[in-house]
Design a protein around this motif. Structure first.
Motif, PDB file in Angstrom:
ATOM      1  N   GLY A 138       0.814  -1.195   0.000  1.00  0.00           N
ATOM      2  CA  GLY A 138       0.000   0.000   0.000  1.00  0.00           C
ATOM      3  C   GLY A 138       0.850   1.248   0.000  1.00  0.00           C
ATOM      4  N   VAL A 139       0.170   2.368   0.115  1.00  0.00           N
ATOM      5  CA  VAL A 139       0.812   3.672   0.121  1.00  0.00           C
ATOM      6  C   VAL A 139       0.422   4.382   1.408  1.00  0.00           C
ATOM      7  CG1 VAL A 139       0.903   5.898  -1.058  1.00  0.00           C
ATOM      8  CG2 VAL A 139       0.810   3.808  -2.387  1.00  0.00           C
ATOM      9  N   VAL A 195       5.860   4.801  -0.274  1.00  0.00           N
ATOM     10  CA  VAL A 195       5.387   3.608  -0.982  1.00  0.00           C
ATOM     11  C   VAL A 195       6.058   2.380  -0.379  1.00  0.00           C
ATOM     12  CG1 VAL A 195       5.253   2.434  -3.207  1.00  0.00           C
ATOM     13  CG2 VAL A 195       5.048   4.919  -3.102  1.00  0.00           C
ATOM     14  N   ARG A 245      -3.399   3.722   2.518  1.00  0.00           N
ATOM     15  CA  ARG A 245      -4.226   3.336   1.383  1.00  0.00           C
ATOM     16  C   ARG A 245      -3.725   1.973   0.915  1.00  0.00           C
ATOM     17  NH1 ARG A 245      -3.623   7.485  -3.050  1.00  0.00           N
ATOM     18  NH2 ARG A 245      -1.640   7.850  -2.042  1.00  0.00           N
ATOM     19  N   SER A 289      -3.963  -1.618  -1.208  1.00  0.00           N
ATOM     20  CA  SER A 289      -4.383  -1.994  -2.555  1.00  0.00           C
ATOM     21  C   SER A 289      -5.539  -2.987  -2.551  1.00  0.00           C
ATOM     22  CB  SER A 289      -3.205  -2.622  -3.305  1.00  0.00           C
ATOM     23  OG  SER A 289      -2.103  -1.764  -3.293  1.00  0.00           O
ATOM     24  N   ASN A 306      -7.667  -0.810  -5.604  1.00  0.00           N
ATOM     25  CA  ASN A 306      -6.960   0.418  -5.945  1.00  0.00           C
ATOM     26  C   ASN A 306      -5.777   0.077  -6.857  1.00  0.00           C
ATOM     27  OD1 ASN A 306      -5.577   2.870  -6.010  1.00  0.00           O
ATOM     28  ND2 ASN A 306      -6.236   3.402  -3.944  1.00  0.00           N
ATOM     29  N   THR A 358      -2.542   2.405  -6.512  1.00  0.00           N
ATOM     30  CA  THR A 358      -1.709   2.068  -5.358  1.00  0.00           C
ATOM     31  C   THR A 358      -0.912   0.804  -5.626  1.00  0.00           C
ATOM     32  OG1 THR A 358      -3.269   3.106  -3.850  1.00  0.00           O
ATOM     33  CG2 THR A 358      -1.752   1.524  -2.894  1.00  0.00           C
ATOM     34  N   GLU A 400       2.030   1.433  -7.916  1.00  0.00           N
ATOM     35  CA  GLU A 400       3.131   2.098  -7.219  1.00  0.00           C
ATOM     36  C   GLU A 400       3.955   1.094  -6.418  1.00  0.00           C
ATOM     37  OE1 GLU A 400       2.417   5.873  -5.200  1.00  0.00           O
ATOM     38  OE2 GLU A 400       0.474   5.934  -6.208  1.00  0.00           O
TER      39      GLU A 400
END
Length: 87
Positions: A24-25, A37, A53, A55, A63, A66, A69
């Motif tokens: 996630g981020v 990240v 956030r 994924s 997402n 995300t 990334e």
């Protein structure tokens, strides 16, 4: 292994993953809004002001941005240093 909380990355034939990243981020609250990240969030000085956030939710990818990334970081120069031209 692209799991719901962590993403374990490595190469075929290894018994253990090379690295284990947050899947996630993480973004800091406030005016700076710095984005971390994967495993970069460990460098954050204050964990109390983070927004996560992820994924995946309940096993479903929700997402794509995300997740892209996280994959870019995992395969990029900072983690596995994979060159797509060599694959």
């Amino acid at each position: 292994d692209n799991g719901g909380h962590t993403c374990k990355v490595g190469f075929a034939g290894q018994s253990d993953p090379e690295r284990c990243l947050l899947n996630g981020v993480v973004k800091t609250k406030g005016p700076t809004g710095k984005v971390y990240v994967g495993d970069q969030y460990e460098a954050c000085p204050d964990y109390s002001s983070l927004q996560y956030r992820l994924s995946l939710e309940r096993g479903c990818l929700v997402n794509w941005d995300t997740q892209a990334e996280v994959w870019s970081r995992a395969l990029g120069a900072d983690v596995l240093a994979v060159n797509p031209a060599d694959c």
